[in-house]
Design an enzyme around this catalytic site. Structure first.
Site, PDB file in Angstrom:
ATOM      1  N   GLU A  50       0.831  -1.212   0.000  1.00 28.87           N
ATOM      2  CA  GLU A  50       0.000   0.000   0.000  1.00 28.87           C
ATOM      3  C   GLU A  50       0.864   1.259   0.000  1.00 28.87           C
ATOM      4  O   GLU A  50       2.097   1.196   0.077  1.00 28.87           O
ATOM      5  CB  GLU A  50      -0.935  -0.036   1.212  1.00 28.87           C
ATOM      6  CG  GLU A  50      -1.906  -1.206   1.123  1.00 28.87           C
ATOM      7  CD  GLU A  50      -2.953  -1.216   2.216  1.00 28.87           C
ATOM      8  OE1 GLU A  50      -2.827  -0.463   3.201  1.00 28.87           O
ATOM      9  OE2 GLU A  50      -3.917  -2.006   2.061  1.00 28.87           O
ATOM     10  N   GLU A  61      -1.756 -10.086  -6.126  1.00 26.12           N
ATOM     11  CA  GLU A  61      -1.782 -10.861  -7.374  1.00 26.12           C
ATOM     12  C   GLU A  61      -0.912 -10.199  -8.442  1.00 26.12           C
ATOM     13  O   GLU A  61      -0.137 -10.861  -9.133  1.00 26.12           O
ATOM     14  CB  GLU A  61      -3.215 -10.981  -7.902  1.00 26.12           C
ATOM     15  CG  GLU A  61      -4.157 -11.751  -6.990  1.00 26.12           C
ATOM     16  CD  GLU A  61      -4.866 -10.865  -5.970  1.00 26.12           C
ATOM     17  OE1 GLU A  61      -4.265  -9.861  -5.523  1.00 26.12           O
ATOM     18  OE2 GLU A  61      -6.008 -11.191  -5.617  1.00 26.12           O
TER      19      GLU A  61
HETATM   20  N1  THU Z   1      -5.930  -6.391  -2.436  1.00 22.13           N
HETATM   21  C1  THU Z   1      -5.155  -7.369  -2.983  1.00 22.13           C
HETATM   22  O1  THU Z   1      -3.984  -7.536  -2.644  1.00 22.13           O
HETATM   23  N2  THU Z   1      -5.721  -8.156  -3.928  1.00 22.13           N
HETATM   24  C2  THU Z   1      -6.989  -8.002  -4.402  1.00 22.13           C
HETATM   25  O2  THU Z   1      -7.365  -8.646  -5.368  1.00 22.13           O
HETATM   26  C3  THU Z   1      -7.907  -7.070  -3.755  1.00 22.13           C
HETATM   27  C4  THU Z   1      -7.306  -6.145  -2.781  1.00 22.13           C
HETATM   28  C5  THU Z   1      -5.317  -5.522  -1.439  1.00 22.13           C
HETATM   29  C6  THU Z   1      -5.173  -4.091  -1.874  1.00 22.13           C
HETATM   30  C7  THU Z   1      -5.183  -3.363  -0.565  1.00 22.13           C
HETATM   31  O3  THU Z   1      -3.849  -3.357  -0.057  1.00 22.13           O
HETATM   32  C8  THU Z   1      -6.035  -4.219   0.347  1.00 22.13           C
HETATM   33  O4  THU Z   1      -6.122  -5.490  -0.287  1.00 22.13           O
HETATM   34  C9  THU Z   1      -7.425  -3.678   0.595  1.00 22.13           C
HETATM   35  O5  THU Z   1      -8.058  -3.381  -0.590  1.00 22.13           O
END
Ligand code: THU
Length: 137
Positions: A50, A61
């Protein structure tokens, strides 16, 4: 319900678990680990990363896809995604589109949560109509 009998998911689960431990998600507190199985048997893991500018969050992913492509792999057989969501969380739309760039519609996707529940899908079921781009000329 789909069943993927032939594949040994344990190495993918271990890789996703390790990646999830490295997740950088101080804003959402939603840690994600992903593990992508290349056609040659290598596994590439990714975590979500993030940013204080929230829109810049990189999903686990796409992080795994980037690691694999950087290592020269562009063909994949399976993806495992590990979260603590119940039911186990599927990839977001952006990640689904990204996966279609490199993965066939029959890519096996296993969504797992830390409690041990899982759900199985094929990429083509989660994202049946990817954008198609045919360059001119
Ligand atoms: N996130 C993922 O890593 N993969 C996804 O397919 C959906 C969301 C992460 C992004 C963010 O850091 C957190 O999950 C909340 O959205």
């Amino acid at each position: 319900m789909l069943r993927f009998a032939a594949l040994d998911w344990d190495p993918l689960l271990r890789a996703a678990r390790g990646a999830r431990e490295a997740a950088y998600a101080p804003y959402s507190r939603f840690d994600v680990g992903a593990a992508l199985l290349a056609e040659d048997g290598e596994i590439f893991a990714g975590a979500n990363v993030e940013n204080r500018s929230f829109g810049l969050a990189l999903c686990a992913e796409r992080s795994a896809v980037a690691a694999a492509v950087t290592a020269g792999r562009r063909r994949f057989r399976a993806l495992l995604v590990l979260t603590d969501a119940d039911p186990p969380a599927p990839p977001c739309g952006l990640c689904r589109e990204t996966l279609t760039e490199f993965c066939p519609p029959d890519l096996e996707i296993r969504l797992v949560n830390v409690a041990g529940r899982h759900r199985d899908f094929r990429l083509g079921d989660l994202f049946p109509e990817p954008f198609r781009f045919a360059p001119r000329g």
